[in-house]
Design an enzyme around this catalytic site. Structure first.
Site, short mmCIF file in Angstrom:
data_model
loop_
_atom_site.label_atom_id
_atom_site.label_comp_id
_atom_site.label_asym_id
_atom_site.label_seq_id
_atom_site.Cartn_x
_atom_site.Cartn_y
_atom_site.Cartn_z
N GLU A 113 0.86 -1.20 0.00
CA GLU A 113 0.00 0.00 0.00
C GLU A 113 0.88 1.23 0.00
O GLU A 113 2.07 1.14 0.30
CB GLU A 113 -0.84 0.04 1.29
N LYS A 115 2.24 4.66 1.66
CA LYS A 115 2.37 5.20 3.02
C LYS A 115 1.99 6.67 2.96
O LYS A 115 2.75 7.51 2.48
CB LYS A 115 3.79 5.01 3.53
N ASP A 117 1.25 10.41 3.90
CA ASP A 117 1.96 11.28 4.83
C ASP A 117 0.97 12.22 5.51
O ASP A 117 0.75 13.35 5.09
CB ASP A 117 3.02 12.08 4.05
N LYS A 323 10.72 3.63 3.16
CA LYS A 323 10.64 5.09 2.99
C LYS A 323 11.38 5.53 1.73
O LYS A 323 12.53 5.13 1.50
CB LYS A 323 11.29 5.79 4.20
N CYS A 417 26.76 46.23 -1.54
CA CYS A 417 25.35 46.12 -1.22
C CYS A 417 24.49 46.36 -2.47
O CYS A 417 24.68 47.36 -3.16
CB CYS A 417 24.99 47.13 -0.13
N CYS A 435 26.02 44.74 5.18
CA CYS A 435 26.19 46.06 4.58
C CYS A 435 26.37 46.99 5.78
O CYS A 435 25.48 47.10 6.61
CB CYS A 435 24.94 46.44 3.78
S1 IVH Z 1 -0.63 0.32 8.81
C1 IVH Z 1 0.05 -1.97 12.70
N1 IVH Z 1 -0.83 1.43 6.46
O1 IVH Z 1 2.51 5.15 9.06
C2 IVH Z 1 -0.05 -1.32 11.37
N2 IVH Z 1 0.08 2.72 8.23
O2 IVH Z 1 4.95 4.40 10.72
C3 IVH Z 1 -0.53 0.05 11.45
N3 IVH Z 1 0.66 5.03 7.58
O3 IVH Z 1 1.10 4.83 12.26
C4 IVH Z 1 -0.21 0.94 10.35
N4 IVH Z 1 0.03 4.87 5.49
O4 IVH Z 1 0.14 6.62 10.66
C5 IVH Z 1 -0.44 1.59 7.75
N5 IVH Z 1 -1.09 2.29 4.32
C6 IVH Z 1 -0.72 2.45 5.60
C7 IVH Z 1 -0.19 3.66 6.07
C8 IVH Z 1 0.21 3.76 7.40
C9 IVH Z 1 0.53 5.67 6.42
C10 IVH Z 1 1.21 5.63 8.80
C11 IVH Z 1 0.41 5.37 10.04
C12 IVH Z 1 1.30 4.58 10.92
C13 IVH Z 1 2.66 4.99 10.44
C14 IVH Z 1 3.66 3.92 10.76
#
Ligand code: IVH
Length: 690
Positions: A113, A115, A117, A323, A417, A435
């Site tokens: 999935e 991540k 932000d 990341k 300047c 200056c």
């Molecule tokens: S799953 C136990 N899925 O990243 C699993 N987290 O560093 C719980 N986050 O606390 C998290 N996208 O705030 C999950 N597709 C995603 C995510 C995601 C962003 C964030 C979330 C989490 C943090 C972990």
């Protein structure tokens, strides 16, 4: 009507009208005609007068509109909100994969999935109805932000019919779209400019990125304000005592069918190579998304296998995040210009051919100082790499030497300047060029007046940078003391330029503005001494130092006559600051300025306000004040001082208390929590000195 009937009726009407208030004020989606609402409200009012014992504080007769919370309620998470382990390289991801294979064998799938932000949220549904939304907090307990979350259009208040459990929690990420962020931040910038904040203050106040903005918004106390800053949310995990499916992938599909917003970008992956191609794809595609992502989350799909793998103290063993490296782009360095600040400090700025980076257009980057330009070995028309690491202001991280133009000259630091052509100086051991033409460089002179009228100084907000420019250029004022001899005739009809210099849009002062300006100048005569001292713009004398000096010396005469030795006895005043003070007060021109200001009636001595409590109750304790309070931050700081406490400006291990107000930055809160610093509210603080 008997008492019981009255109580039931009052409770029902209260709940009903509160719901309609919410729909009207917060969601802007009324479902009741105003006249119908008024009729029900009148009925409630009548009942409350007849049966006052049943009227409650939540009654819509006691307040208007959206929910305003003084403080969020802390709620314990039913399932702890864990974070994920991070990886940054293919090798680290291979190690994760090996650990899993060792534990559960090779027969499993991953779900990849994005991540997102933003900030994590846990939504609890009972019988299909959203009952609670809680932030991550410290992972064990978080803030109840239900009213604010209800303003997010993509979060259902009521689920579509389906076979969902009676009670479950779904977690996801609240975020702000990049376009919304830019638009709102621009608006905020304009508002701050109009209020006369200087560039540094504006930079400090603007949200650094969409995540910051989303987090600041979700923690606002007034949900009507939250509703004005559209947020969005993707859900990514269901928690339920009896699982809703056998695996994560199917749970997501189910959640989607119940009306939750699940991102389109997730995929089942059989092999690690599939995972890598998902990552590579989104690393390059993320620019095109309307929201920010900072990596990919990889989860083992099957719930039994997740259980087998279990958790470490902090993270699940069945999931990890990968990341992305910070985003960079390359573009042409068109030219380097040099800006002059009010103290004469020079800032070199790289002007770039506009380039898209992390969803925003980058046109400029700060080059900090001459050492930085040398370090980068910048040449004219170089192709440079710009990077954004979660901040608005991008930086140049390097040069693409292969694209260097033949015979290109190395960029030389300005010798003179750009505003007054005076030769620049760089003091031994300092990185910044200055200056030295303090008394003649128009940009510095105007900058000093702008600082003087600023909100934290004399707070003359009817004047702004543009009017100061006009007044200065026409020769009506030469310094800040001249403001106090301004007359109506000097101002009426005065022309000044607004907006970009190139646009050359002209305005002129009309009667109302002139009256406001004169009134603002008059009112500033009541500004207390410590702010007048700060307003004078003495180098290195910020707000806190000015306060300390005033507490110690009490009058300007004593401060003016202080020797180096006297100054060094003041707590936290070192030699450098003392030198600047001695230099300022030994200059005859400054003495004249102060004389003129004194004659105008400005405050040059401390006023003992007996209404402010004094004690030694806070002796030896340090405080950091952050956020918005019912009294001004300055007043709060003063109260700390008068009760023996010490104000500090940053969070460190040695800090005793963080007084947290509304709109406090999430980073500060996190840092304070990480360092286990005591976080108290304004109310709790007041109790300490009571
Ligand atoms: S799953 C136990 N899925 O990243 C699993 N987290 O560093 C719980 N986050 O606390 C998290 N996208 O705030 C999950 N597709 C995603 C995510 C995601 C962003 C964030 C979330 C989490 C943090 C972990």
């Amino acid at each position: 009507m008997n008492e019981l009937e009255a109580k039931i009726k009052i409770d029902n009407l209260t709940q009903l009208l509160n719901e309609h208030n919410y729909k009207y004020y917060v969601l802007s989606q009324p479902t009741l005609k105003d006249s119908e609402f008024d009729l029900l409200l009148k009925e409630l009012e009548k009942l409350e007068t007849e049966f006052p014992q049943f009227a409650n504080t939540e009654s819509p007769t006691q307040k208007v509109g959206g929910a305003i919370t003084k403080q969020f309620q802390t709620v314990k998470h039913k399932y702890p909100m864990l974070s994920l382990g991070n990886t940054y390289s293919e090798d680290e991801l291979r190690e994760f994969d090996n650990r899993i294979r060792k534990s559960i064998g090779d027969n499993f799938d991953y779900v990849c999935e994005l991540k997102f932000d933003g900030l994590a949220i846990g939504l609890t549904y009972q019988k299909g109805k959203l009952v609670r939304a809680v932030t991550r907090g410290n992972g064990v307990e978080g803030d109840d932000v239900t009213n604010n979350v209800k303003t997010i259009k993509s979060i259902p208040h009521q689920l579509k019919p389906g076979n969902y459990p009676d009670e479950f929690e779904i977690r996801g990420e609240v975020f702000m779209h990049k376009k919304t962020f830019e638009k709102l931040n621009d608006k905020l910038k304009n508002e701050l400019e109009q209020k006369g904040f200087d560039e540094d203050e504006i930079r400090e106040k603007l949200y650094k990125n969409p995540r910051n903005f989303a987090s600041g918004t979700l923690k606002m106390m007034d949900s009507r304000e939250v509703a004005k800053r559209p947020l969005d949310c993707f859900l990514y995990f269901i928690y339920c005592d009896i699982p809703v499916a056998d695996n994560h992938f199917d749970s997501l599909k189910k959640a989607e069918s119940w009306g939750f917003q699940i991102s389109d970008h997730y995929k089942k992956c059989k092999t690690l190579e599939d995972v890598f191609s998902f990552i590579t794809n989104y690393d390059s595609e993320r620019e095109k998304l309307s929201y920010e992502i900072d990596g990919v989350v990889i989860k083992v799909n099957d719930y039994h296998q997740q259980q087998e793998l279990g958790f470490t103290a902090k993270n699940p063993r069945w999931a990890i995040s990968y990341k992305f490296k910070s985003q960079s782009a390359s573009t042409l360095l068109e030219k380097v210009t040099f800006q002059v600040g009010r103290t004469g400090a020079i800032t070199p700025v790289a002007n770039l051919t506009p380039v898209q980076l992390a969803g925003t257009t980058v046109k400029r980057a700060s080059l900090y100082n001459a050492d930085e330009i040398e370090r980068l070995d910048l040449h004219e028309l170089d192709e440079v790499f710009v990077e954004k690491g979660g901040e608005i202001i991008p930086k140049i991280t390097g040069v693409d030497i292969s694209k260097r133009k033949p015979h290109a000259h190395q960029i030389r630091y300005a010798t003179h300047c750009p505003e007054c052509a005076t030769e620049l100086i760089r003091k031994e051991g300092e990185v910044v060029h200055y200056c030295p033409n303090e008394d003649g460089c128009p940009t510095q002179l105007k900058g000093k007046i702008e600082h003087f009228i600023g909100r934290k100084a004399m707070n003359i907000d009817s004047l702004g940078a543009e009017t100061i420019n006009g007044l200065f250029d026409k020769g009506v004022i030469k310094n800040y003391a001249d403001l106090y001899t301004l007359k109506y005739e000097d101002l009426i009809g005065l022309e000044f330029t607004v907006g970009d210099e190139e646009e050359n849009k002209k305005r002129s002062l009309q009667k109302k503005s002139v009256e406001n300006i004169l009134q603002g100048i008059e009112d500033s005569k009541q500004i207390p001494f410590e702010r007048v001292l700060f307003a004078l713009g003495i180098r290195m004398i910020g707000e806190t130092v000015a306060q300390k000096l005033v507490q110690h010396f009490h009058t300007i005469e004593k401060l003016e006559n202080a020797t180096m030795e006297d100054l060094l006895t003041v707590h936290e005043i070192g030699e450098k600051i003392a030198e600047q003070l001695l230099k300022f007060f030994s200059d005859i021109k400054n003495k004249h300025l102060i004389e003129k200001l004194k004659n105008a009636g400005l405050q040059f001595e401390i006023v003992h306000d007996e209404s402010i409590k004094r004690s030694n109750k806070l002796e030896g304790k340090s405080f950091l004040v952050s956020g918005v309070f019912t009294i001004s931050r300055d007043e709060l700081k003063k109260t700390i001082q008068l009760n023996g406490g010490r104000n500090v400006s940053s969070i460190s291990k040695s800090l005793d208390y963080l007084i947290a107000g509304d709109k406090m930055g999430p980073e500060k809160l996190k840092k304070a929590t990480d360092l286990t610093i005591k976080i108290i509210s304004e109310e709790e603080f007041m109790k300490m000195i009571d």
